[in-house]
Write a protein that holds these residues in place. Structure first.
Motif, PDB file in Angstrom:
ATOM      1  N   TRP A  75       0.818  -1.217   0.000  1.00  0.00           N
ATOM      2  CA  TRP A  75       0.000   0.000   0.000  1.00  0.00           C
ATOM      3  C   TRP A  75       0.850   1.265   0.000  1.00  0.00           C
ATOM      4  O   TRP A  75       0.471   2.279  -0.587  1.00  0.00           O
ATOM      5  CB  TRP A  75      -0.961  -0.007   1.181  1.00  0.00           C
ATOM      6  CG  TRP A  75      -2.094  -0.953   0.983  1.00  0.00           C
ATOM      7  CD1 TRP A  75      -2.406  -2.052   1.728  1.00  0.00           C
ATOM      8  CD2 TRP A  75      -3.095  -0.884  -0.043  1.00  0.00           C
ATOM      9  NE1 TRP A  75      -3.530  -2.683   1.236  1.00  0.00           N
ATOM     10  CE2 TRP A  75      -3.972  -1.980   0.145  1.00  0.00           C
ATOM     11  CE3 TRP A  75      -3.332  -0.017  -1.100  1.00  0.00           C
ATOM     12  CZ2 TRP A  75      -5.067  -2.226  -0.684  1.00  0.00           C
ATOM     13  CZ3 TRP A  75      -4.418  -0.251  -1.941  1.00  0.00           C
ATOM     14  CH2 TRP A  75      -5.265  -1.342  -1.725  1.00  0.00           C
ATOM     15  N   VAL A  85      -8.528   3.231  -4.088  1.00  0.00           N
ATOM     16  CA  VAL A  85      -8.736   2.114  -5.008  1.00  0.00           C
ATOM     17  C   VAL A  85     -10.218   1.746  -5.042  1.00  0.00           C
ATOM     18  O   VAL A  85     -10.904   1.784  -4.019  1.00  0.00           O
ATOM     19  CB  VAL A  85      -7.866   0.901  -4.599  1.00  0.00           C
ATOM     20  CG1 VAL A  85      -8.295   0.319  -3.251  1.00  0.00           C
ATOM     21  CG2 VAL A  85      -7.883  -0.181  -5.668  1.00  0.00           C
ATOM     22  N   ASP A  86     -10.698   1.429  -6.224  1.00  0.00           N
ATOM     23  CA  ASP A  86     -12.090   1.034  -6.412  1.00  0.00           C
ATOM     24  C   ASP A  86     -12.238  -0.466  -6.601  1.00  0.00           C
ATOM     25  O   ASP A  86     -13.276  -1.040  -6.252  1.00  0.00           O
ATOM     26  CB  ASP A  86     -12.671   1.734  -7.647  1.00  0.00           C
ATOM     27  CG  ASP A  86     -12.573   3.236  -7.541  1.00  0.00           C
ATOM     28  OD1 ASP A  86     -13.403   3.831  -6.833  1.00  0.00           O
ATOM     29  OD2 ASP A  86     -11.652   3.820  -8.164  1.00  0.00           O
ATOM     30  N   LEU A  88     -10.130  -4.140  -6.120  1.00  0.00           N
ATOM     31  CA  LEU A  88      -8.980  -4.880  -5.609  1.00  0.00           C
ATOM     32  C   LEU A  88      -9.126  -6.335  -6.032  1.00  0.00           C
ATOM     33  O   LEU A  88     -10.107  -6.997  -5.662  1.00  0.00           O
ATOM     34  CB  LEU A  88      -8.907  -4.785  -4.086  1.00  0.00           C
ATOM     35  CG  LEU A  88      -7.895  -5.700  -3.385  1.00  0.00           C
ATOM     36  CD1 LEU A  88      -6.474  -5.423  -3.865  1.00  0.00           C
ATOM     37  CD2 LEU A  88      -7.995  -5.537  -1.872  1.00  0.00           C
ATOM     38  N   VAL A 123      -6.367  -6.517   2.335  1.00  0.00           N
ATOM     39  CA  VAL A 123      -7.678  -5.918   2.589  1.00  0.00           C
ATOM     40  C   VAL A 123      -7.662  -5.134   3.896  1.00  0.00           C
ATOM     41  O   VAL A 123      -8.110  -3.984   3.966  1.00  0.00           O
ATOM     42  CB  VAL A 123      -8.781  -6.994   2.618  1.00  0.00           C
ATOM     43  CG1 VAL A 123     -10.106  -6.394   3.085  1.00  0.00           C
ATOM     44  CG2 VAL A 123      -8.951  -7.617   1.237  1.00  0.00           C
ATOM     45  N   GLY A 126      -5.874  -2.013   3.615  1.00  0.00           N
ATOM     46  CA  GLY A 126      -6.394  -1.162   2.564  1.00  0.00           C
ATOM     47  C   GLY A 126      -7.797  -0.646   2.791  1.00  0.00           C
ATOM     48  O   GLY A 126      -8.361   0.023   1.916  1.00  0.00           O
ATOM     49  N   ARG A 129      -8.419   2.896   2.096  1.00  0.00           N
ATOM     50  CA  ARG A 129      -8.142   3.289   0.721  1.00  0.00           C
ATOM     51  C   ARG A 129      -9.236   2.792  -0.233  1.00  0.00           C
ATOM     52  O   ARG A 129      -9.408   3.338  -1.319  1.00  0.00           O
ATOM     53  CB  ARG A 129      -6.790   2.726   0.277  1.00  0.00           C
ATOM     54  CG  ARG A 129      -5.601   3.262   1.094  1.00  0.00           C
ATOM     55  CD  ARG A 129      -4.363   2.449   0.772  1.00  0.00           C
ATOM     56  NE  ARG A 129      -3.154   2.978   1.401  1.00  0.00           N
ATOM     57  CZ  ARG A 129      -2.725   2.637   2.613  1.00  0.00           C
ATOM     58  NH1 ARG A 129      -3.436   1.789   3.359  1.00  0.00           N
ATOM     59  NH2 ARG A 129      -1.606   3.135   3.103  1.00  0.00           N
ATOM     60  N   LEU A 130      -9.934   1.733   0.169  1.00  0.00           N
ATOM     61  CA  LEU A 130     -10.976   1.144  -0.655  1.00  0.00           C
ATOM     62  C   LEU A 130     -12.229   2.006  -0.606  1.00  0.00           C
ATOM     63  O   LEU A 130     -12.813   2.213   0.462  1.00  0.00           O
ATOM     64  CB  LEU A 130     -11.287  -0.277  -0.160  1.00  0.00           C
ATOM     65  CG  LEU A 130     -12.257  -1.121  -0.972  1.00  0.00           C
ATOM     66  CD1 LEU A 130     -11.738  -1.331  -2.396  1.00  0.00           C
ATOM     67  CD2 LEU A 130     -12.475  -2.469  -0.290  1.00  0.00           C
ATOM     68  N   ARG A 131     -12.624   2.516  -1.745  1.00  0.00           N
ATOM     69  CA  ARG A 131     -13.746   3.445  -1.796  1.00  0.00           C
ATOM     70  C   ARG A 131     -15.084   2.739  -1.660  1.00  0.00           C
ATOM     71  O   ARG A 131     -15.240   1.585  -2.082  1.00  0.00           O
ATOM     72  CB  ARG A 131     -13.705   4.238  -3.099  1.00  0.00           C
ATOM     73  CG  ARG A 131     -12.459   5.106  -3.261  1.00  0.00           C
ATOM     74  CD  ARG A 131     -12.587   6.035  -4.459  1.00  0.00           C
ATOM     75  NE  ARG A 131     -11.390   6.858  -4.609  1.00  0.00           N
ATOM     76  CZ  ARG A 131     -10.428   6.614  -5.498  1.00  0.00           C
ATOM     77  NH1 ARG A 131     -10.541   5.582  -6.317  1.00  0.00           N
ATOM     78  NH2 ARG A 131      -9.370   7.408  -5.571  1.00  0.00           N
ATOM     79  N   GLY A 134     -17.035  -0.049  -3.934  1.00  0.00           N
ATOM     80  CA  GLY A 134     -15.941  -0.730  -4.627  1.00  0.00           C
ATOM     81  C   GLY A 134     -16.144  -2.220  -4.786  1.00  0.00           C
ATOM     82  O   GLY A 134     -17.217  -2.769  -4.509  1.00  0.00           O
ATOM     83  N   VAL A 136     -14.076  -6.132  -4.291  1.00  0.00           N
ATOM     84  CA  VAL A 136     -12.968  -7.013  -3.930  1.00  0.00           C
ATOM     85  C   VAL A 136     -13.238  -8.335  -4.624  1.00  0.00           C
ATOM     86  O   VAL A 136     -14.312  -8.929  -4.458  1.00  0.00           O
ATOM     87  CB  VAL A 136     -12.853  -7.224  -2.413  1.00  0.00           C
ATOM     88  CG1 VAL A 136     -11.732  -8.217  -2.087  1.00  0.00           C
ATOM     89  CG2 VAL A 136     -12.623  -5.897  -1.692  1.00  0.00           C
ATOM     90  N   ILE A 178     -19.745  -2.269  -0.940  1.00  0.00           N
ATOM     91  CA  ILE A 178     -18.610  -2.975  -1.541  1.00  0.00           C
ATOM     92  C   ILE A 178     -18.980  -4.440  -1.713  1.00  0.00           C
ATOM     93  O   ILE A 178     -19.383  -5.093  -0.747  1.00  0.00           O
ATOM     94  CB  ILE A 178     -17.356  -2.848  -0.670  1.00  0.00           C
ATOM     95  CG1 ILE A 178     -16.942  -1.379  -0.549  1.00  0.00           C
ATOM     96  CG2 ILE A 178     -16.205  -3.692  -1.233  1.00  0.00           C
ATOM     97  CD1 ILE A 178     -15.875  -1.124   0.499  1.00  0.00           C
TER      98      ILE A 178
END
Length: 250
Positions: A75, A85-86, A88, A123, A126, A129-131, A134, A136, A178
């Motif tokens: 990261w 990030v959108d 992963l 994860v 992050g 950072r994960l919008r 998003g 995964v 998400i």
């Protein structure tokens, strides 16, 4: 404008094989793609160059997974290029074909460190950072649902653990919109399967015979499934194990 325009994706293990196919497809759909690699910098740069050659946007990140602090290092490298990030895609993984009677603790620990622990902490580290809204997507394996190749018992166990991670994580992150899903390839024609598929004619014939569609899969076959889940069209699919084996489990 592609369906993923304005979004940023991180694909681990994206320098070759299935990961490269996923990175190229997401970029073709408009995403800016972080191409992660463990050791093969040249291959990662080739992937980035291939994406840029057709008008896409990508950058390479080099961090070896399976070592202490790997997720944080990943990261930190990512942060030098993007602010969130959108999408992963936890694709990086290692396998092995040692039977139960031969595998030792060091090898067992390594395959779990790369295939299970690394995605978990990627994860975990992050989350900020994960919008919201998003995606995964964890790359599993058909071997988590079949004992067709029992000598890969430890590898199959890691993918079973990854599937449980997918299932429970979908409930943890669902309130943020998400989605979390596993995509499970069968035998795919990559450098990892070159010995099986191209070393002898019998290997390729056997691999094709176990698929209901009568052929061996390609990275693009898996990448297209990932692209669907990454898009708005996949918004109502979460907590799922998606069979991308070409009917090899039927």
């Amino acid at each position: 404008m592609g369906v993923l325009a304005g979004r940023t994706a991180l694909v681990t293990g994206a320098s070759r094989g299935i990961g490269r196919g996923i990175a190229e497809r997401l970029a073709r759909d408009g995403a800016r793609v972080a191409v992660h690699y463990g050791r093969n910098e040249a291959a990662a740069k080739e992937t980035v160059a291939a994406i840029e050659a057709v008008g896409g946007s990508a950058f390479a990140l080099g961090v070896e997974l399976g070592l202490p602090g790997d997720a944080q290092a990943l990261w930190e490298a990512f942060d030098r290029h993007a602010d969130g990030v959108d999408i992963l895609v936890n694709n990086a993984g290692i396998g092995g074909a040692r039977p139960l009677s031969e595998i030792e603790e060091e090898e067992y620990d390594k395959v779990f460190a790369v295939n299970v622990k690394a995605p978990f902490f990627i994860v975990r580290r992050g989350l900020d950072r994960l919008r919201d809204g998003g995606r995964v997507i964890n790359i599993s394996s058909g071997l988590s649902r079949t004992a067709a190749i029992p000598q890969q018992i430890a590898y199959a166990m890691t993918k079973g653990a990854l599937d449980v991670f997918t299932r429970d994580l979908s409930k943890v992150l669902g309130h943020r919109g998400i989605t979390v899903n596993s995509v499970a390839p069968g035998i795919i024609d990559t450098d990892n399967t070159a010995e099986l598929l191209h070393g002898t004619q019998d290997g390729a014939a056997w691999a094709a015979s176990i698929s209901a569609l009568g052929r061996v899969g390609t990275p693009a076959d898996v990448a297209d499934v990932v692209a669907f889940l990454a898009s708005d069209a996949g918004r109502w699919v979460t907590g799922s194990w998606v069979d991308a084996t070409g009917g090899s489990l039927t």
